[in-house]
Design a protein around this motif. Structure first.
Motif, PDB file in Angstrom:
ATOM      1  N   THR A 132       0.807  -1.224   0.000  1.00 42.53           N
ATOM      2  CA  THR A 132       0.000   0.000   0.000  1.00 42.53           C
ATOM      3  C   THR A 132       0.840   1.274   0.000  1.00 42.53           C
ATOM      4  O   THR A 132       0.313   2.358  -0.234  1.00 42.53           O
ATOM      5  CB  THR A 132      -0.915   0.029   1.238  1.00 42.53           C
ATOM      6  OG1 THR A 132      -0.094  -0.069   2.410  1.00 42.53           O
ATOM      7  CG2 THR A 132      -1.908  -1.119   1.210  1.00 42.53           C
ATOM      8  N   GLU A 133       2.141   1.170   0.266  1.00 46.36           N
ATOM      9  CA  GLU A 133       2.985   2.352   0.347  1.00 46.36           C
ATOM     10  C   GLU A 133       3.430   2.799  -1.043  1.00 46.36           C
ATOM     11  O   GLU A 133       3.869   1.976  -1.842  1.00 46.36           O
ATOM     12  CB  GLU A 133       4.221   2.074   1.206  1.00 46.36           C
ATOM     13  CG  GLU A 133       3.913   1.874   2.676  1.00 46.36           C
ATOM     14  CD  GLU A 133       5.142   1.498   3.479  1.00 46.36           C
ATOM     15  OE1 GLU A 133       5.232   1.959   4.629  1.00 46.36           O
ATOM     16  OE2 GLU A 133       5.988   0.747   2.982  1.00 46.36           O
ATOM     17  N   PRO A 134       3.360   4.094  -1.325  1.00 48.01           N
ATOM     18  CA  PRO A 134       3.861   4.594  -2.609  1.00 48.01           C
ATOM     19  C   PRO A 134       5.385   4.731  -2.568  1.00 48.01           C
ATOM     20  O   PRO A 134       5.992   4.679  -1.501  1.00 48.01           O
ATOM     21  CB  PRO A 134       3.186   5.958  -2.746  1.00 48.01           C
ATOM     22  CG  PRO A 134       3.000   6.402  -1.328  1.00 48.01           C
ATOM     23  CD  PRO A 134       2.745   5.149  -0.524  1.00 48.01           C
ATOM     24  N   THR A 159      26.989  11.458   3.078  1.00 48.76           N
ATOM     25  CA  THR A 159      27.316  10.039   2.995  1.00 48.76           C
ATOM     26  C   THR A 159      26.738   9.463   1.716  1.00 48.76           C
ATOM     27  O   THR A 159      25.566   9.664   1.416  1.00 48.76           O
ATOM     28  CB  THR A 159      26.728   9.284   4.205  1.00 48.76           C
ATOM     29  OG1 THR A 159      27.238   9.863   5.398  1.00 48.76           O
ATOM     30  CG2 THR A 159      27.090   7.816   4.158  1.00 48.76           C
ATOM     31  N   LYS A 160      27.564   8.713   0.987  1.00 46.02           N
ATOM     32  CA  LYS A 160      27.119   8.059  -0.244  1.00 46.02           C
ATOM     33  C   LYS A 160      26.447   6.733   0.134  1.00 46.02           C
ATOM     34  O   LYS A 160      27.034   5.918   0.823  1.00 46.02           O
ATOM     35  CB  LYS A 160      28.325   7.798  -1.150  1.00 46.02           C
ATOM     36  CG  LYS A 160      27.988   7.251  -2.498  1.00 46.02           C
ATOM     37  CD  LYS A 160      29.266   7.121  -3.321  1.00 46.02           C
ATOM     38  CE  LYS A 160      28.981   6.666  -4.714  1.00 46.02           C
ATOM     39  NZ  LYS A 160      30.221   6.555  -5.501  1.00 46.02           N
ATOM     40  N   VAL A 161      25.205   6.561  -0.307  1.00 44.30           N
ATOM     41  CA  VAL A 161      24.421   5.377   0.050  1.00 44.30           C
ATOM     42  C   VAL A 161      23.890   4.715  -1.218  1.00 44.30           C
ATOM     43  O   VAL A 161      23.365   5.391  -2.094  1.00 44.30           O
ATOM     44  CB  VAL A 161      23.239   5.759   0.976  1.00 44.30           C
ATOM     45  CG1 VAL A 161      22.388   4.552   1.281  1.00 44.30           C
ATOM     46  CG2 VAL A 161      23.743   6.391   2.249  1.00 44.30           C
ATOM     47  N   HIS A 162      24.061   3.396  -1.304  1.00 41.20           N
ATOM     48  CA  HIS A 162      23.486   2.621  -2.407  1.00 41.20           C
ATOM     49  C   HIS A 162      22.128   2.123  -1.943  1.00 41.20           C
ATOM     50  O   HIS A 162      22.047   1.229  -1.107  1.00 41.20           O
ATOM     51  CB  HIS A 162      24.390   1.451  -2.775  1.00 41.20           C
ATOM     52  CG  HIS A 162      25.777   1.868  -3.165  1.00 41.20           C
ATOM     53  ND1 HIS A 162      26.054   2.499  -4.355  1.00 41.20           N
ATOM     54  CD2 HIS A 162      26.950   1.780  -2.504  1.00 41.20           C
ATOM     55  CE1 HIS A 162      27.346   2.761  -4.418  1.00 41.20           C
ATOM     56  NE2 HIS A 162      27.920   2.335  -3.296  1.00 41.20           N
ATOM     57  N   MET A 163      21.070   2.706  -2.482  1.00 41.47           N
ATOM     58  CA  MET A 163      19.714   2.327  -2.075  1.00 41.47           C
ATOM     59  C   MET A 163      19.189   1.228  -2.989  1.00 41.47           C
ATOM     60  O   MET A 163      19.373   1.273  -4.193  1.00 41.47           O
ATOM     61  CB  MET A 163      18.785   3.532  -2.140  1.00 41.47           C
ATOM     62  CG  MET A 163      19.064   4.583  -1.117  1.00 41.47           C
ATOM     63  SD  MET A 163      17.802   5.852  -1.200  1.00 41.47           S
ATOM     64  CE  MET A 163      18.049   6.666   0.340  1.00 41.47           C
ATOM     65  N   LYS A 164      18.520   0.265  -2.386  1.00 34.64           N
ATOM     66  CA  LYS A 164      17.921  -0.852  -3.117  1.00 34.64           C
ATOM     67  C   LYS A 164      16.434  -0.595  -3.312  1.00 34.64           C
ATOM     68  O   LYS A 164      15.774  -0.032  -2.445  1.00 34.64           O
ATOM     69  CB  LYS A 164      18.106  -2.150  -2.335  1.00 34.64           C
ATOM     70  CG  LYS A 164      19.534  -2.481  -2.050  1.00 34.64           C
ATOM     71  CD  LYS A 164      20.033  -3.439  -3.063  1.00 34.64           C
ATOM     72  CE  LYS A 164      21.413  -3.913  -2.630  1.00 34.64           C
ATOM     73  NZ  LYS A 164      22.213  -4.279  -3.745  1.00 34.64           N
ATOM     74  N   LYS A 165      15.922  -1.056  -4.432  1.00 33.66           N
ATOM     75  CA  LYS A 165      14.497  -0.910  -4.727  1.00 33.66           C
ATOM     76  C   LYS A 165      13.672  -1.661  -3.680  1.00 33.66           C
ATOM     77  O   LYS A 165      14.060  -2.737  -3.231  1.00 33.66           O
ATOM     78  CB  LYS A 165      14.206  -1.465  -6.124  1.00 33.66           C
ATOM     79  CG  LYS A 165      12.761  -1.349  -6.503  1.00 33.66           C
ATOM     80  CD  LYS A 165      12.472  -1.963  -7.852  1.00 33.66           C
ATOM     81  CE  LYS A 165      10.987  -1.790  -8.112  1.00 33.66           C
ATOM     82  NZ  LYS A 165      10.496  -2.505  -9.212  1.00 33.66           N
ATOM     83  N   ASP A 166      12.530  -1.092  -3.299  1.00 34.88           N
ATOM     84  CA  ASP A 166      11.555  -1.677  -2.374  1.00 34.88           C
ATOM     85  C   ASP A 166      12.064  -1.823  -0.947  1.00 34.88           C
ATOM     86  O   ASP A 166      11.520  -2.609  -0.177  1.00 34.88           O
ATOM     87  CB  ASP A 166      11.049  -3.041  -2.876  1.00 34.88           C
ATOM     88  CG  ASP A 166      10.205  -2.898  -4.127  1.00 34.88           C
ATOM     89  OD1 ASP A 166       9.667  -1.800  -4.360  1.00 34.88           O
ATOM     90  OD2 ASP A 166      10.075  -3.882  -4.864  1.00 34.88           O
ATOM     91  N   LYS A 167      13.087  -1.096  -0.557  1.00 36.11           N
ATOM     92  CA  LYS A 167      13.543  -1.067   0.829  1.00 36.11           C
ATOM     93  C   LYS A 167      13.183   0.290   1.429  1.00 36.11           C
ATOM     94  O   LYS A 167      13.222   1.308   0.744  1.00 36.11           O
ATOM     95  CB  LYS A 167      15.056  -1.279   0.945  1.00 36.11           C
ATOM     96  CG  LYS A 167      15.510  -2.659   0.546  1.00 36.11           C
ATOM     97  CD  LYS A 167      15.079  -3.676   1.559  1.00 36.11           C
ATOM     98  CE  LYS A 167      15.567  -5.061   1.218  1.00 36.11           C
ATOM     99  NZ  LYS A 167      15.083  -6.065   2.137  1.00 36.11           N
TER     100      LYS A 167
END
Length: 158
Positions: free
Chosen positions: A51-53, A75-83
């Motif tokens: 339900t979260e956009p 800070t450089k951050v590698h973000m993952k999809k759906d986290k």
């Protein structure tokens, strides 16, 4: 063998205490006061609910207060999809730039700052603000360049 040594050896055998010296009273698999839980506990990110956009969640990124400067560099951050990433806006987290719940502590001055939640729609690399003065929360906008060094002697002789 004497009866005392048999009782002692059987008690040690059935106990799940490990270690020797100052660590002999720690139990394996339990969190005792003064010991640290595993580091990965603070880095587990929850998954996005259906339900979260995507993008910024709620309106915590619009709060007027500014947090304590943790560091002047982002800070450089590698973000993952759906986290789900919760960026610390108060500056007191021990897991910078992400929130660890320190804003709920009684030791933190009450500024009404709450973590800014962000859910990326694809894998991406971003720079998260560590100075907590950004106008584009949680991302760095270069506000760290405008921070004046704190004068440690100011007000000392007033």
């Amino acid at each position: 063998q004497s009866l005392a040594s048999l009782v002692c050896s059987s008690a040690v055998r059935f106990s799940n205490k490990t270690g020797f010296g100052p660590n002999r009273m720690y139990r394996q698999g339990n969190h005792f006061v003064g010991t640290e839980p595993k580091v990965l506990k603070y880095h587990l990110l929850q998954d996005k609910k259906p339900t979260e956009p995507y993008g910024l969640q709620g309106n915590n990124h619009e709060l007027p207060g500014k947090g304590k400067v943790h560091s002047k560099l982002p800070t450089k951050v590698h973000m993952k999809k759906d986290k789900v990433y919760a960026w610390c806006s108060c500056g007191y987290s021990g897991n910078q730039p992400l929130c660890d719940g320190s804003h709920n502590s009684v030791r933190i001055p009450d500024r009404g700052l709450r973590p800014v939640r962000f859910i990326p729609d694809k894998d991406m690399t971003v720079w998260l603000c560590n100075c907590k003065q950004s106008k584009n929360r949680p991302f760095c906008d270069g506000s760290h360049r405008d921070i004046k060094p704190e004068d440690k002697l100011a007000g000392l002789f007033d």
